[in-house]
Design a protein around this motif. Sequence first.
Motif, PDB file in Angstrom:
ATOM      1  N   ARG A   1      -0.994   7.019   6.271  1.00  0.00           N
ATOM      2  CA  ARG A   1       0.208   7.383   5.520  1.00  0.00           C
ATOM      3  C   ARG A   1       1.380   7.772   6.988  1.00  0.00           C
TER       4      ARG A   1
ATOM      5  N   GLU B   1       0.465   0.097   0.286  1.00  0.00           N
ATOM      6  CA  GLU B   1       0.256  -1.581   0.851  1.00  0.00           C
ATOM      7  C   GLU B   1       1.051  -2.359   1.011  1.00  0.00           C
TER       8      GLU B   1
ATOM      9  N   GLN C   1      -1.622  -5.391   2.716  1.00  0.00           N
ATOM     10  CA  GLN C   1      -3.055  -4.300   4.107  1.00  0.00           C
ATOM     11  C   GLN C   1      -2.166  -2.508   3.448  1.00  0.00           C
ATOM     12  N   THR C   2      -3.177  -2.106   3.895  1.00  0.00           N
ATOM     13  CA  THR C   2      -3.337  -0.782   3.400  1.00  0.00           C
ATOM     14  C   THR C   2      -3.063   0.196   4.432  1.00  0.00           C
TER      15      THR C   2
ATOM     16  N   LEU D   1      -1.442   6.180  -2.135  1.00  0.00           N
ATOM     17  CA  LEU D   1      -1.665   4.693  -1.547  1.00  0.00           C
ATOM     18  C   LEU D   1      -0.902   3.733  -1.356  1.00  0.00           C
TER      19      LEU D   1
ATOM     20  N   TRP E   1       3.814   5.337   7.742  1.00  0.00           N
ATOM     21  CA  TRP E   1       4.870   4.902   7.470  1.00  0.00           C
ATOM     22  C   TRP E   1       6.023   5.283   7.408  1.00  0.00           C
TER      23      TRP E   1
ATOM     24  N   GLU F   1       3.318  -2.296  -2.320  1.00  0.00           N
ATOM     25  CA  GLU F   1       2.470  -1.544  -3.844  1.00  0.00           C
ATOM     26  C   GLU F   1       2.461   0.468  -3.329  1.00  0.00           C
TER      27      GLU F   1
END
Length: 74
Positions: free
Chosen positions: A51, A43, A47-48, A41, A54, A66
Amino acid sequence: MSEVVHQRLSIFANGRARQIDGSMTLGELAESYQLDPKQLLVELNGQTLLREEWPGRTLQHGDRVEFIRVVAGG
């Protein structure tokens, strides 16, 4: 002959300062840590991100990333 200048940026990855190439994406950063994306996961600045986001998300100076390893079990 023209000279290519690569801009370096400072980001924070899991709370630690890191210098990266100015064109690095979030996907490339995850790969550099050799983490399994299926168990990850991410962040970015709290904010999450999915995938799928990315590879297209270029990191900016001061970004905070993170990496959180997701473990399934019972």
